[in-house]
Structures are given as C-alpha cells and as structure tokens.
Design a protein around this motif. Structure first.
Motif, PDB file in Angstrom:
ATOM      1  N   LEU A 119       0.824  -1.213   0.000  1.00 55.39           N
ATOM      2  CA  LEU A 119       0.000   0.000   0.000  1.00 55.39           C
ATOM      3  C   LEU A 119       0.856   1.259   0.000  1.00 55.39           C
ATOM      4  CD1 LEU A 119      -2.982  -0.824   2.398  1.00 55.39           C
ATOM      5  CD2 LEU A 119      -3.055  -0.410  -0.060  1.00 55.39           C
ATOM      6  N   ARG A 120       2.083   1.159   0.472  1.00 51.92           N
ATOM      7  CA  ARG A 120       2.984   2.315   0.423  1.00 51.92           C
ATOM      8  C   ARG A 120       3.191   2.769  -1.018  1.00 51.92           C
ATOM      9  NH1 ARG A 120       7.104   4.192   3.797  1.00 51.92           N
ATOM     10  NH2 ARG A 120       6.929   2.342   5.136  1.00 51.92           N
ATOM     11  N   HIS A 121       3.044   1.852  -1.939  1.00 51.77           N
ATOM     12  CA  HIS A 121       3.300   2.138  -3.354  1.00 51.77           C
ATOM     13  C   HIS A 121       2.007   2.255  -4.166  1.00 51.77           C
ATOM     14  CE1 HIS A 121       7.466   1.319  -2.378  1.00 51.77           C
ATOM     15  NE2 HIS A 121       7.073   0.190  -1.809  1.00 51.77           N
ATOM     16  N   PHE A 122       0.900   2.494  -3.475  1.00 49.75           N
ATOM     17  CA  PHE A 122      -0.375   2.774  -4.146  1.00 49.75           C
ATOM     18  C   PHE A 122      -0.440   4.286  -4.368  1.00 49.75           C
ATOM     19  CE2 PHE A 122      -4.914   3.402  -4.612  1.00 49.75           C
ATOM     20  CZ  PHE A 122      -5.313   2.298  -5.352  1.00 49.75           C
ATOM     21  N   THR A 123      -0.229   4.733  -5.594  1.00 52.20           N
ATOM     22  CA  THR A 123       0.035   6.145  -5.863  1.00 52.20           C
ATOM     23  C   THR A 123      -1.164   6.856  -6.489  1.00 52.20           C
ATOM     24  OG1 THR A 123       0.875   5.708  -8.085  1.00 52.20           O
ATOM     25  CG2 THR A 123       2.447   5.552  -6.250  1.00 52.20           C
ATOM     26  N   TRP A 124      -1.011   8.167  -6.650  1.00 52.47           N
ATOM     27  CA  TRP A 124      -2.048   8.998  -7.279  1.00 52.47           C
ATOM     28  C   TRP A 124      -2.356   8.537  -8.703  1.00 52.47           C
ATOM     29  CZ3 TRP A 124      -4.837  12.113  -4.365  1.00 52.47           C
ATOM     30  CH2 TRP A 124      -4.283  12.682  -3.213  1.00 52.47           C
ATOM     31  N   ALA A 125      -1.430   7.861  -9.340  1.00 51.33           N
ATOM     32  CA  ALA A 125      -1.635   7.443 -10.729  1.00 51.33           C
ATOM     33  C   ALA A 125      -2.788   6.455 -10.874  1.00 51.33           C
ATOM     34  CB  ALA A 125      -0.353   6.817 -11.289  1.00 51.33           C
ATOM     35  N   TRP A 126      -3.254   5.855  -9.773  1.00 48.26           N
ATOM     36  CA  TRP A 126      -4.382   4.943  -9.856  1.00 48.26           C
ATOM     37  C   TRP A 126      -5.671   5.667 -10.235  1.00 48.26           C
ATOM     38  CZ3 TRP A 126      -5.154  -0.114 -10.233  1.00 48.26           C
ATOM     39  CH2 TRP A 126      -4.085  -0.957  -9.972  1.00 48.26           C
ATOM     40  N   TYR A 127      -5.698   6.984 -10.078  1.00 49.73           N
ATOM     41  CA  TYR A 127      -6.897   7.727 -10.511  1.00 49.73           C
ATOM     42  C   TYR A 127      -7.008   7.788 -12.034  1.00 49.73           C
ATOM     43  CZ  TYR A 127      -8.137   9.185  -5.805  1.00 49.73           C
ATOM     44  OH  TYR A 127      -8.540   9.185  -4.490  1.00 49.73           O
ATOM     45  N   THR A 128      -5.976   7.338 -12.748  1.00 48.70           N
ATOM     46  CA  THR A 128      -6.131   7.207 -14.195  1.00 48.70           C
ATOM     47  C   THR A 128      -7.188   6.151 -14.522  1.00 48.70           C
ATOM     48  OG1 THR A 128      -4.292   5.606 -14.250  1.00 48.70           O
ATOM     49  CG2 THR A 128      -3.768   7.926 -14.692  1.00 48.70           C
ATOM     50  N   LEU A 129      -7.383   5.185 -13.623  1.00 49.41           N
ATOM     51  CA  LEU A 129      -8.447   4.189 -13.797  1.00 49.41           C
ATOM     52  C   LEU A 129      -9.816   4.843 -13.715  1.00 49.41           C
ATOM     53  CD1 LEU A 129      -9.912   1.438 -13.717  1.00 49.41           C
ATOM     54  CD2 LEU A 129      -9.306   1.286 -11.289  1.00 49.41           C
ATOM     55  N   THR A 130     -10.040   5.662 -12.702  1.00 48.68           N
ATOM     56  CA  THR A 130     -11.372   6.243 -12.507  1.00 48.68           C
ATOM     57  C   THR A 130     -11.683   7.332 -13.527  1.00 48.68           C
ATOM     58  OG1 THR A 130     -10.416   7.715 -10.811  1.00 48.68           O
ATOM     59  CG2 THR A 130     -11.433   5.681 -10.062  1.00 48.68           C
TER      60      THR A 130
ATOM     61  N   LEU B 147       3.001  14.690  -9.919  1.00 47.23           N
ATOM     62  CA  LEU B 147       2.433  15.082 -11.207  1.00 47.23           C
ATOM     63  C   LEU B 147       1.146  14.342 -11.535  1.00 47.23           C
ATOM     64  CD1 LEU B 147       5.635  15.401 -13.425  1.00 47.23           C
ATOM     65  CD2 LEU B 147       4.132  17.234 -12.654  1.00 47.23           C
ATOM     66  N   PHE B 148       0.836  13.290 -10.794  1.00 51.83           N
ATOM     67  CA  PHE B 148      -0.377  12.536 -11.051  1.00 51.83           C
ATOM     68  C   PHE B 148      -1.528  12.921 -10.143  1.00 51.83           C
ATOM     69  CE2 PHE B 148       3.097  10.151 -12.761  1.00 51.83           C
ATOM     70  CZ  PHE B 148       2.614   9.754 -13.999  1.00 51.83           C
ATOM     71  N   PHE B 149      -1.295  13.863  -9.249  1.00 53.68           N
ATOM     72  CA  PHE B 149      -2.386  14.367  -8.419  1.00 53.68           C
ATOM     73  C   PHE B 149      -3.534  14.918  -9.263  1.00 53.68           C
ATOM     74  CE2 PHE B 149      -4.161  18.156  -6.178  1.00 53.68           C
ATOM     75  CZ  PHE B 149      -4.962  17.458  -5.283  1.00 53.68           C
ATOM     76  N   PRO B 150      -3.287  15.614 -10.385  1.00 51.03           N
ATOM     77  CA  PRO B 150      -4.401  16.123 -11.205  1.00 51.03           C
ATOM     78  C   PRO B 150      -5.355  15.047 -11.702  1.00 51.03           C
ATOM     79  CG  PRO B 150      -2.362  17.219 -11.827  1.00 51.03           C
ATOM     80  CD  PRO B 150      -1.987  16.113 -10.884  1.00 51.03           C
ATOM     81  N   THR B 151      -4.927  13.787 -11.772  1.00 52.07           N
ATOM     82  CA  THR B 151      -5.843  12.743 -12.234  1.00 52.07           C
ATOM     83  C   THR B 151      -7.015  12.571 -11.261  1.00 52.07           C
ATOM     84  OG1 THR B 151      -4.518  11.011 -11.173  1.00 52.07           O
ATOM     85  CG2 THR B 151      -4.032  11.529 -13.474  1.00 52.07           C
ATOM     86  N   PHE B 152      -6.822  12.958 -10.010  1.00 54.17           N
ATOM     87  CA  PHE B 152      -7.931  12.963  -9.051  1.00 54.17           C
ATOM     88  C   PHE B 152      -9.014  13.935  -9.501  1.00 54.17           C
ATOM     89  CE2 PHE B 152      -9.807  15.343  -5.503  1.00 54.17           C
ATOM     90  CZ  PHE B 152     -10.511  14.346  -4.847  1.00 54.17           C
ATOM     91  N   TRP B 153      -8.612  15.137  -9.898  1.00 52.26           N
ATOM     92  CA  TRP B 153      -9.580  16.146 -10.342  1.00 52.26           C
ATOM     93  C   TRP B 153     -10.206  15.769 -11.678  1.00 52.26           C
ATOM     94  CZ3 TRP B 153     -11.385  19.141  -6.832  1.00 52.26           C
ATOM     95  CH2 TRP B 153     -10.588  19.534  -5.760  1.00 52.26           C
ATOM     96  N   LEU B 154      -9.443  15.116 -12.537  1.00 57.05           N
ATOM     97  CA  LEU B 154     -10.018  14.656 -13.796  1.00 57.05           C
ATOM     98  C   LEU B 154     -11.113  13.627 -13.546  1.00 57.05           C
ATOM     99  CD1 LEU B 154      -6.779  14.316 -15.967  1.00 57.05           C
ATOM    100  CD2 LEU B 154      -8.530  16.089 -16.124  1.00 57.05           C
ATOM    101  N   SER B 155     -10.921  12.789 -12.540  1.00 62.18           N
ATOM    102  CA  SER B 155     -11.963  11.830 -12.172  1.00 62.18           C
ATOM    103  C   SER B 155     -13.217  12.548 -11.684  1.00 62.18           C
ATOM    104  CB  SER B 155     -11.441  10.886 -11.083  1.00 62.18           C
ATOM    105  OG  SER B 155     -10.303  10.177 -11.523  1.00 62.18           O
TER     106      SER B 155
END
Length: 417
Positions: A59-70, A133-141
C-alpha cells in the motif's frame, strides 16, 4: 530533475512516463543508501524477481496514478451515453458504467487514505517529483463524475439537480484553478526538468482546469439563462487557459521528439496524452456555443438574435481545426506504440483510454453538427475500440497487481531515479 527513457521491459515507467533523477549527494556518500538504490534499480529493470511483501508495504506504493483508472472509466460512461446511434437500454448501460466508476473511485480513494494513515506521507506524495504530477488525475476523475451525473441521471425539470450542478461547477473551477497555479509554482521552484527529455505529462496540472469548459458544455444547456451564460463564459475562459498551456508544451514536446527521438517502448502509451487537449477543447467549444440561450446577444441588444448562431459557426470551424490536430497526435502515438509495444504493464496504459475518449467524443460532436451518417459510423467504431481498450487495460492492471508488476518497491511512481 532529469527525465529520460528507461530500458525496454523496465517496470519503472508505471506512470504516463518516467522521471529520472541524478543521485543526490547524500546517496553518493552513504553506502546503505547506495545499496538500497542499487537493489531498487535491479528490481526496477526486472533483474530481480519479486519476493514476498506485506500488504502494508504494498500500500505504500499505491500512488495517485491509480486515478487514471477512474478518470478513464468515468469518461467511458460519458462516451456511451453520447453515442450517435441510440437504442433502448443505452442509457442504462451508461448508468451501470457510471456506478461502476463510483465504486472504483471509492476503492481507490479508500486505499489512498489508508496508505496516508499507515505511512503518514500525504504531503510527501504531493511534493514528490514523479508521483506529485499525477495528483491532477484525481480532479479529472471528479470532472467525469460531474458530467456523467448530468448525462446519465440529469433531468432539466429538476431544480435541485440544476442548482447542485451549478454549485459543483463553480467549486470544481475554483479548486482546479488554484491547484494549477500552486502545483506549477511549486514545480518551477522545487524541481528541474530538461527540455530534451520533455514528455506530455507536464501538461497534467493544467488538464483539470481545462475540463471546466467540458463540464460547462455538458451542463450549460440545462441551466437557466441567468446561470448558463456565466457558466459558459467561465468554461470558455478556463478551457482556453488549459489549452494554451498545453499548446506551449507541445512546442517543447515536438522539439524533444526531433532532437532525441521517440520514448522507450514502455513509455510510448503516454504519448496519447497529447490527443486530449485539442479533442476536449473541440467538443467543449461546440457544446458551450449550443448551450447559449437562443436569444443570446453579446451587447445585450434583444434584436441581435444572430450572435448565438455566429458563435456556433465559429465554434464548429475551430473544432474541425482542433480535431485535425488531435487526429495527428493520435496517429503519431499509435504508430509509435504499434511499432514497439510495451512489454510489461504500467499505469500509463490508461493514457490509451481517456484522451482517446475525448477524441471520440469530439468526433461524435462534429458528426452530429453535420448530421453525417458516415462520420457517425466512424465514431461508433471508434467508441467500440475505446471500450475494448479499456477492458483490456483494466484486466491487465488486475493481472499486474497479482504478479507484483506494480504496487511493489521500485516499480511505481513514488521512486526517484
């Protein structure tokens, strides 16, 4: 911070591209850090087989990039409900996909919160030179959920939903504008990027505020005139801001391709990011022009009812121009991936879904504008391809988690190289 391509077959590029860094001075003089870094790189390049590891450590390596899925799943729901060839049950299918996306979003957010509680590294993840840099994928979701809410469950007669969408739009616009300013300001100060290794993810912090225009184009037509005009004006403003930033980044990106060539095969799916900005801008401009009241006049003259028609004509003309640019970027990325496909899964594969969803939606928008049966058929075929790609990437992501290709030390976006 230096950016360069990794070896083919590397598992380090699980983001939309990999950001590599020179070893810090402390690591150069600390034997323990050097050993850890060497081990991490070995795992990163597939030189070591993944060993047993606890759930807590994964879980330490579960990153913001997972919001690319949503963001991909949410975009898929919007694509389904906007199909040019409607049939009974189509909207129900879109609703199911929308609810599935809500489930994915809940799971991803819960795991992110669990990670931050366990490891107390929320701020570190936002400041990280790669993961941040992958934090914005949260807002895109969030953007796909707002637009999907109206298209899948919207009712123009529902005053409560209309007011809710208006509030959500203004909150989203304010938050994403602040996020774009703060994140770029931090990146300019804290990190160093080299233009010869530029990749499209530099656009990501500007992407969410750009989608304010997309949201406005969807919900604007269901708003009363006193609300729709300010929403359309704001949407046009911030769509222009996001696309302008993207367009400036394109110059560096083309220069990078001309100087040092294509990225490594593992990072080529990220090239599809460039498809998104012109495509989403094309569909947003047409949608916002159509959302204007029929008696809209720029100077307030009630007799000048033609202003709305002129705006729609100009928006459609510009949309064709932008669609062509998006198509060119799509072809460049598609040829690059087909010639040298990636050999292992990375989260950057979702870049082959969300930007192409915008490209397909732009095609549908133009097909409806010209009422072209041929273009509608092409758009339907494109939609099927996007759906198949999403299913393929989703299954590949699940398989990669099981095989420890991702969510494993040295294989995610939380590692500086």
């Amino acid at each position: 911070m230096h950016v360069h391509d990794t070896l083919p077959g590397s598992s380090s590029g699980s983001d939309l591209e990999t950001f590599n860094h020179e070893p810090k001075k402390s690591a150069q003089h600390d034997p323990e850090i050097c050993v850890n870094h060497a081990s991490e790189v070995a795992v990163n390049h597939g030189l070591e087989k993944p060993g047993p590891i606890s759930i807590r450590e994964r879980l330490r390596h579960f990153t913001w990039a997972w919001y690319t899925l949503t963001m991909s799943c949410g975009g898929l729901a919007l694509l389904i409900v906007n199909q040019p060839h409607d049939f009974k049950g189509l909207k129900d299918i879109a609703r199911v996909v929308y609810c599935l996306n809500l489930l994915f979003f809940t799971v991803v957010t819960s795991l992110m919160v669990t990670r931050f509680i366990m490891h107390n590294n929320c701020l570190d993840s936002l400041r990280h030179d790669r993961e941040g840099l992958f934090f914005p994928t949260f807002w895109l979701s969030i953007a796909t959920m707002i637009t999907g809410l109206y298209k899948c469950f919207g009712d123009d007669s529902s005053k409560k939903l209309t007011l809710c969408l208006e509030v959500l739009f203004w909150l989203y616009t304010a938050c994403t504008l602040i996020a774009a300013v703060v994140q770029y300001s931090f990146v300019f100060q804290a990190h160093q990027y080299h233009l010869h290794s530029m990749m499209p993810s530099w656009i990501l912090p500007a992407f969410p505020v750009m989608l304010s225009g997309t949201i406005a184009s969807v919900i604007g037509s269901g708003q009363p005139p006193e609300s729709s005009i300010p929403i359309v004006v704001a949407g046009t403003t911030f769509q222009g801001l996001g696309f302008s930033i993207s367009f400036m980044m394109y110059a560096h990106y083309i220069g990078r391709l001309m100087e040092v060539g294509l990225p490594s095969p593992e990072h080529r799916p990220g090239m599809f990011i460039c498809v998104g900005p012109p495509a989403f801008t094309a569909l947003a401009l047409v949608g916002m022009a159509k959302a204007l009241p029929k008696d809209f006049s720029l100077n307030g003259d009630p007799t000048a009812v033609i202003d709305g028609e002129v705006m729609l004509f100009l928006a459609t003309s510009v949309a064709i121009f932008l669609w062509a640019l998006s198509f060119w970027f799509f072809c460049i990325a598609a040829v690059a991936v087909i010639r040298s496909p990636p050999t292992s899964f990375h989260l950057n594969w979702f870049a082959m879904v969300f930007p192409n969803t915008g490209f397909t939606l732009a095609t549908i928008t133009l097909a409806n504008q010209f009422d072209s049966a041929g273009v509608k058929g092409v758009a339907t075929a494109m939609s099927l391809c996007v759906i198949i790609m999403f299913i393929f990437v989703l299954l590949s992501a699940g398989r990669a988690v099981i095989r420890k290709d991702i969510m494993y030390p040295g294989r995610d976006e939380d590692v500086s190289e």
